[in-house]
Design an enzyme around this catalytic site. Structure first.
Site, PDB file in Angstrom:
ATOM      1  N   VAL A 200       4.335  -5.727  -4.897  1.00 35.52           N
ATOM      2  CA  VAL A 200       5.540  -5.702  -4.076  1.00 35.52           C
ATOM      3  C   VAL A 200       5.672  -6.864  -3.236  1.00 35.52           C
ATOM      4  CG1 VAL A 200       6.702  -4.096  -2.102  1.00 35.52           C
ATOM      5  CG2 VAL A 200       5.331  -3.140  -3.905  1.00 35.52           C
TER       6      VAL A 200
ATOM      7  N   HIS B 195       0.856  -0.947   0.028  1.00 32.57           N
ATOM      8  CA  HIS B 195       0.069   0.075  -0.073  1.00 32.57           C
ATOM      9  C   HIS B 195       0.876   1.225   0.111  1.00 32.57           C
ATOM     10  CE1 HIS B 195      -3.138  -2.746   2.193  1.00 32.57           C
ATOM     11  NE2 HIS B 195      -3.518  -2.389   0.878  1.00 32.57           N
TER      12      HIS B 195
END
Ligand code: PAF
Length: 280
Positions: free
Chosen positions: A180, A40
């Protein structure tokens, strides 16, 4: 260190939005369900670079859970989410209530998702994308952002959000951001918080199987690659929900290798359902 501002009602959000518009300041939007992690943060940082202000919504959307236990166990920690964002420049949190996001006069009209909504997550989590579309529609309408940022880990969600943006005519530009990963390859996810130490190691089979499939591209047929990959996966501890090689545009299964394909996987690691994908 600047403290992040928290907006709690749609009315306060509208006032904030008006102020930015009056001052010709751009707004980037990162919708989340909280339990924020570095995945995030990478979306938020990109938005901060590309916009004057960034709004991060934190709302665990009950409508997108087709399993009540999953909804109940979804990690929630608004305090540490806010702490993680403190210090980011011009970053604002929107933490609405359910009544704010789904008002009685909610004008939402569901859209037909078509084939893209019926496969992969759509097949295994009936109603999930309908719930995502509803909340993202209501958020987009309230926030009216210049740009919105989504991670490619939820590849199918991203495709559906592009559809809804066109369908409802939102003027928000959709920005896709790479998945990620932890240094060992585990894709970052809020659900990882529920994994035990051993389960985190077991879950690595997900990225290993995706990389194995990518290495078989053009070496064996797609059918054979999937057979080999499934055999490899079953040597681990996770239980497989689906493993599919699909077209990145249509998300329909492929019979032959193309220049670009995406391999998508969903599996259960103990009681935690994980998804991942690899484009190659
Ligand atoms: O990806 C998520 O976290 C959610 O599906 C989203 C887009 C915030 C909608 O609830």
């Amino acid at each position: 260190m600047p403290k992040v501002m928290v907006i709690q009602t749609s009315q306060a959000l509208q006032q904030f939005r008006e102020k930015l518009k009056d001052a010709s300041l751009s707004l980037g939007f990162v919708p989340t369900m909280g339990a924020l992690h570095q995945g995030h943060v990478s979306l938020i940082e990109k938005s901060c670079q590309e916009n004057d202000f960034t709004l991060v919504s934190i709302f665990v959307n009950p409508k997108q859970f087709n399993n009540s236990e999953d909804l109940q166990k979804y990690p929630r920690d608004l305090k540490s989410d806010i702490q993680l964002l403190n210090g980011l420049k011009n970053c604002v949190v929107f933490a609405p209530t359910e009544a704010d996001l789904y008002p009685e006069n909610d004008g939402f009209i569901p859209m037909e998702l078509g084939d893209i909504g019926r496969v992969l997550e759509g097949a295994f989590r009936p109603g999930h994308f309908e719930g995502v579309v509803h909340v993202v529609h209501n958020l987009f309408r309230l926030v009216s952002a210049d740009r919105a940022y989504f991670g490619q880990k939820d590849f199918q969600q991203l495709a559906i959000i592009r559809l809804l943006t066109n369908h409802f005519g939102f003027q928000t530009e959709i920005i896709a951001c790479p998945t990620v990963r932890e240094p060992n390859g585990l894709a970052m996810s809020s659900r990882n918080m529920r994994l035990g130490e051993q389960e985190r190691k077991d879950a690595l089979i997900i990225i290993h199987v995706l990389r194995k499939i990518a290495s078989l591209k053009n070496q064996v047929s797609i059918k054979e690659a999937l057979v080999q990959a499934q055999a490899f996966f079953s040597s681990g501890k996770l239980s497989l929900e689906y493993l599919a090689i699909v077209d990145p545009e249509t998300l329909q299964e492929l019979n032959e290798w193309k220049e670009n394909q995406i391999c998508c996987i969903a599996a259960h690691c103990g009681s935690v359902r994980l998804i991942d994908n690899l484009l190659f």
